[in-house]
Design a protein around this motif. Structure first.
Motif, PDB file in Angstrom:
ATOM      1  N   ASP A 124       1.254  -1.042   0.250  1.00  0.00           N
ATOM      2  CA  ASP A 124       0.095  -0.083  -0.186  1.00  0.00           C
ATOM      3  C   ASP A 124       0.266   1.353   0.106  1.00  0.00           C
ATOM      4  OD1 ASP A 124      -2.565  -1.860   0.342  1.00  0.00           O
ATOM      5  OD2 ASP A 124      -2.063  -1.787   1.971  1.00  0.00           O
ATOM      6  N   THR A 125       0.862   2.202  -1.340  1.00  0.00           N
ATOM      7  CA  THR A 125       1.812   3.047  -1.409  1.00  0.00           C
ATOM      8  C   THR A 125       0.968   4.465  -0.657  1.00  0.00           C
ATOM      9  OG1 THR A 125       3.378   2.229  -2.664  1.00  0.00           O
ATOM     10  CG2 THR A 125       3.082   4.092  -2.167  1.00  0.00           C
ATOM     11  N   THR A 126       1.361   5.271   0.303  1.00  0.00           N
ATOM     12  CA  THR A 126       0.937   6.800  -0.213  1.00  0.00           C
ATOM     13  C   THR A 126       2.191   7.846  -0.114  1.00  0.00           C
ATOM     14  OG1 THR A 126      -0.362   5.976   1.742  1.00  0.00           O
ATOM     15  CG2 THR A 126       0.018   8.142   1.784  1.00  0.00           C
ATOM     16  N   LEU A 127       1.489   8.618  -1.215  1.00  0.00           N
ATOM     17  CA  LEU A 127       1.995   9.879  -1.627  1.00  0.00           C
ATOM     18  C   LEU A 127       2.244  10.733  -0.670  1.00  0.00           C
ATOM     19  CD1 LEU A 127       1.690   9.759  -5.684  1.00  0.00           C
ATOM     20  CD2 LEU A 127       3.748   9.456  -4.867  1.00  0.00           C
ATOM     21  N   LEU A 128       2.983  11.526  -1.141  1.00  0.00           N
ATOM     22  CA  LEU A 128       3.537  12.380   0.332  1.00  0.00           C
ATOM     23  C   LEU A 128       3.565  13.811  -0.480  1.00  0.00           C
ATOM     24  CD1 LEU A 128       5.408  10.584   2.782  1.00  0.00           C
ATOM     25  CD2 LEU A 128       2.767  11.246   2.844  1.00  0.00           C
ATOM     26  N   LYS A 129       3.151  14.909  -0.750  1.00  0.00           N
ATOM     27  CA  LYS A 129       3.030  15.884  -1.407  1.00  0.00           C
ATOM     28  C   LYS A 129       3.249  17.691  -0.639  1.00  0.00           C
ATOM     29  CE  LYS A 129       0.472  14.030  -5.202  1.00  0.00           C
ATOM     30  NZ  LYS A 129      -0.573  13.743  -5.643  1.00  0.00           N
ATOM     31  N   ASP A 130       4.023  17.913  -1.271  1.00  0.00           N
ATOM     32  CA  ASP A 130       3.484  19.818  -0.682  1.00  0.00           C
ATOM     33  C   ASP A 130       2.850  20.296  -1.021  1.00  0.00           C
ATOM     34  OD1 ASP A 130       5.027  20.219  -3.296  1.00  0.00           O
ATOM     35  OD2 ASP A 130       6.675  20.853  -2.668  1.00  0.00           O
ATOM     36  N   ALA A 131       3.023  21.717  -0.830  1.00  0.00           N
ATOM     37  CA  ALA A 131       1.518  22.591  -0.602  1.00  0.00           C
ATOM     38  C   ALA A 131       1.582  22.430  -2.668  1.00  0.00           C
ATOM     39  CB  ALA A 131       1.254  23.863  -0.644  1.00  0.00           C
ATOM     40  N   ALA A 132       2.211  22.595  -3.200  1.00  0.00           N
ATOM     41  CA  ALA A 132       1.971  23.038  -5.195  1.00  0.00           C
ATOM     42  C   ALA A 132       2.100  21.115  -5.572  1.00  0.00           C
ATOM     43  CB  ALA A 132       3.892  23.587  -4.942  1.00  0.00           C
ATOM     44  N   GLY A 133       2.493  20.723  -4.702  1.00  0.00           N
ATOM     45  CA  GLY A 133       1.279  19.668  -6.253  1.00  0.00           C
ATOM     46  C   GLY A 133       2.875  17.993  -5.923  1.00  0.00           C
ATOM     47  N   PHE A 134       4.498  18.767  -5.551  1.00  0.00           N
ATOM     48  CA  PHE A 134       4.961  18.167  -5.544  1.00  0.00           C
ATOM     49  C   PHE A 134       5.654  16.849  -4.829  1.00  0.00           C
ATOM     50  CE2 PHE A 134       6.564  22.492  -7.891  1.00  0.00           C
ATOM     51  CZ  PHE A 134       6.915  22.294  -8.536  1.00  0.00           C
ATOM     52  N   GLU A 135       5.707  15.620  -5.575  1.00  0.00           N
ATOM     53  CA  GLU A 135       5.542  14.240  -4.465  1.00  0.00           C
ATOM     54  C   GLU A 135       7.086  14.561  -3.654  1.00  0.00           C
ATOM     55  OE1 GLU A 135       5.458  11.105  -7.893  1.00  0.00           O
ATOM     56  OE2 GLU A 135       2.950  12.088  -8.407  1.00  0.00           O
ATOM     57  N   LEU A 136       7.214  14.385  -2.785  1.00  0.00           N
ATOM     58  CA  LEU A 136       8.537  14.611  -2.074  1.00  0.00           C
ATOM     59  C   LEU A 136       8.846  13.242  -2.077  1.00  0.00           C
ATOM     60  CD1 LEU A 136       6.891  17.370   0.525  1.00  0.00           C
ATOM     61  CD2 LEU A 136       8.806  17.337  -1.094  1.00  0.00           C
ATOM     62  N   ALA A 137       7.856  11.957  -1.443  1.00  0.00           N
ATOM     63  CA  ALA A 137       8.370  10.704  -1.040  1.00  0.00           C
ATOM     64  C   ALA A 137       7.532  10.130  -0.575  1.00  0.00           C
ATOM     65  CB  ALA A 137       8.400  11.247   0.584  1.00  0.00           C
ATOM     66  N   GLU A 138       7.414   9.017  -0.869  1.00  0.00           N
ATOM     67  CA  GLU A 138       6.148   8.224  -0.583  1.00  0.00           C
ATOM     68  C   GLU A 138       6.620   7.171   0.546  1.00  0.00           C
ATOM     69  OE1 GLU A 138       6.231   6.137  -4.240  1.00  0.00           O
ATOM     70  OE2 GLU A 138       7.790   4.369  -3.521  1.00  0.00           O
ATOM     71  N   LEU A 139       5.373   5.889   1.407  1.00  0.00           N
ATOM     72  CA  LEU A 139       5.459   5.340   2.169  1.00  0.00           C
ATOM     73  C   LEU A 139       5.032   4.131   2.194  1.00  0.00           C
ATOM     74  CD1 LEU A 139       6.076   4.848   5.148  1.00  0.00           C
ATOM     75  CD2 LEU A 139       3.741   6.391   6.280  1.00  0.00           C
ATOM     76  N   CYS A 140       5.207   3.286   2.158  1.00  0.00           N
ATOM     77  CA  CYS A 140       4.669   2.277   1.166  1.00  0.00           C
ATOM     78  C   CYS A 140       4.750   1.261   2.511  1.00  0.00           C
ATOM     79  CB  CYS A 140       6.726   1.377   0.495  1.00  0.00           C
ATOM     80  SG  CYS A 140       6.301   2.250  -0.876  1.00  0.00           S
ATOM     81  N   ASP A 141       3.801   0.428   3.364  1.00  0.00           N
ATOM     82  CA  ASP A 141       3.024  -0.447   3.975  1.00  0.00           C
ATOM     83  C   ASP A 141       3.217  -1.793   3.074  1.00  0.00           C
ATOM     84  OD1 ASP A 141       2.666  -1.100   5.831  1.00  0.00           O
ATOM     85  OD2 ASP A 141       0.072  -0.394   6.067  1.00  0.00           O
ATOM     86  N   ASP A 142       4.194  -2.582   3.789  1.00  0.00           N
ATOM     87  CA  ASP A 142       4.488  -4.183   2.643  1.00  0.00           C
ATOM     88  C   ASP A 142       4.420  -4.905   3.608  1.00  0.00           C
ATOM     89  OD1 ASP A 142       5.719  -2.316   0.383  1.00  0.00           O
ATOM     90  OD2 ASP A 142       7.583  -2.857   0.630  1.00  0.00           O
ATOM     91  N   HIS A 143       3.262  -5.779   3.156  1.00  0.00           N
ATOM     92  CA  HIS A 143       3.265  -6.839   3.362  1.00  0.00           C
ATOM     93  C   HIS A 143       3.903  -8.163   3.010  1.00  0.00           C
ATOM     94  CE1 HIS A 143      -0.429  -5.159   5.779  1.00  0.00           C
ATOM     95  NE2 HIS A 143       0.263  -5.753   6.580  1.00  0.00           N
ATOM     96  N   VAL A 144       5.391  -9.216   3.571  1.00  0.00           N
ATOM     97  CA  VAL A 144       6.391  -9.670   2.516  1.00  0.00           C
ATOM     98  C   VAL A 144       6.294 -10.860   2.895  1.00  0.00           C
ATOM     99  CG1 VAL A 144       8.594  -9.837   2.065  1.00  0.00           C
ATOM    100  CG2 VAL A 144       7.728  -7.650   2.525  1.00  0.00           C
ATOM    101  N   ARG A 145       5.449 -11.850   1.634  1.00  0.00           N
ATOM    102  CA  ARG A 145       5.975 -12.862   1.616  1.00  0.00           C
ATOM    103  C   ARG A 145       7.684 -13.327   1.171  1.00  0.00           C
ATOM    104  NH1 ARG A 145       1.020 -13.755   0.178  1.00  0.00           N
ATOM    105  NH2 ARG A 145       1.868 -15.115  -1.438  1.00  0.00           N
ATOM    106  N   SER A 146       8.208 -14.425   1.326  1.00  0.00           N
ATOM    107  CA  SER A 146       9.363 -15.223   0.464  1.00  0.00           C
ATOM    108  C   SER A 146       9.905 -16.180   0.826  1.00  0.00           C
ATOM    109  CB  SER A 146      11.118 -13.654   1.488  1.00  0.00           C
ATOM    110  OG  SER A 146      11.597 -15.045   2.551  1.00  0.00           O
ATOM    111  N   GLU A 147      10.459 -17.145  -0.075  1.00  0.00           N
ATOM    112  CA  GLU A 147      10.936 -17.780  -0.457  1.00  0.00           C
ATOM    113  C   GLU A 147      12.188 -18.496  -0.554  1.00  0.00           C
ATOM    114  OE1 GLU A 147       9.509 -21.900  -2.991  1.00  0.00           O
ATOM    115  OE2 GLU A 147       8.644 -20.095  -3.181  1.00  0.00           O
ATOM    116  N   ASN A 148      13.220 -18.464  -0.151  1.00  0.00           N
ATOM    117  CA  ASN A 148      14.342 -18.982  -0.350  1.00  0.00           C
ATOM    118  C   ASN A 148      14.488 -20.119  -1.598  1.00  0.00           C
ATOM    119  OD1 ASN A 148      16.473 -19.744  -0.313  1.00  0.00           O
ATOM    120  ND2 ASN A 148      17.493 -19.030   1.595  1.00  0.00           N
ATOM    121  N   LEU A 149      14.662 -19.709  -2.329  1.00  0.00           N
ATOM    122  CA  LEU A 149      14.476 -21.075  -3.649  1.00  0.00           C
ATOM    123  C   LEU A 149      15.764 -22.290  -3.736  1.00  0.00           C
ATOM    124  CD1 LEU A 149      13.440 -18.496  -6.495  1.00  0.00           C
ATOM    125  CD2 LEU A 149      11.754 -20.222  -4.750  1.00  0.00           C
TER     126      LEU A 149
END
Length: 206
Positions: A124-149
């Motif tokens: 889930d990615t949330t864009l963080l912008k300044d007052a002029a609408g420029f994209e400063l950063a994004e906060l990613c909320d990651d639910h991860v599953r990994s498999e060691n092949l």
């Protein structure tokens, strides 16, 4: 020849317990607008030699499906501020582009790339912008599953990842201040600085 592009990935990662809610970040630095979270399912297969020659040199090669940056990615060792990341189109997703192989020729040597890990990420990615609408950063909320092949081992975890975007401040001092401000809010909400440098390192147990 498949065209590639390069970016400097400036990010910080945090370990998060299962039910934690991301904090509101409006008011941190120049952040004035917080977008609605956008969800994506990302599936990345990581490639390395059988003896993990690349991972030991902090180089990662992956083919990622899903999300806005689907494609082949090479992450090079971190610089003093961020980590260079190169992108190529996905193609069939099985055979790395020749230009990608040439990029890592020195690190790869005579090694042969094989799949070593699969990482599935519900993001889930949330864009963080300044007052002029420029994209400063994004906060990613990651639910991860990994498999060691290589070993068959699997793992599952949740993490938050903050990455600066094109509208981030133009001086390193101000970029660091913005990341520090966001970090203070995330730690106050219960996050912890990540114990692992990357999803691949964790997936491989390195």
């Amino acid at each position: 020849m498949a065209q590639h592009h390069t970016q400097l990935e400036i990010e910080r990662k945090y370990d998060v317990d299962g039910d934690l809610r991301p904090p509101q970040l409006v008011g941190v630095g120049a952040i004035a607008v917080e977008g609605e979270p956008e969800s994506a399912e990302l599936v990345a297969v990581y490639y390395d030699t059988a003896d993990l020659r690349l991972a030991r040199q902090r180089v990662a090669v992956r083919a990622r499906r899903g999300g806005s940056d689907e494609g082949w990615h090479v992450k090079l060792p971190p610089t003093d501020e961020g980590r260079p990341e190169l992108h190529w189109p996905l193609g069939d997703g099985e055979k790395p582009p020749a230009e990608l192989l040439e990029t890592i020729r020195e690190e790869l040597g005579d090694g042969v790339l094989v799949p070593v890990a699969r990482v599935t990420n519900r993001r889930d990615t949330t864009l963080l912008k300044d007052a002029a609408g420029f994209e400063l950063a994004e906060l990613c909320d990651d639910h991860v599953r990994s498999e060691n092949l290589r070993t068959g081992a699997s793992d599952a975890w949740r993490e938050w990842e903050v990455e600066l975007l094109s509208g981030a401040p133009d001086s390193r001092e101000r970029r660091t201040a913005l990341l520090d401000g966001i970090e203070a809010e995330l730690l106050a909400a219960g996050a912890r600085p990540s114990a692992s440098s990357s999803k691949l390192q964790r997936a491989l147990g390195l």
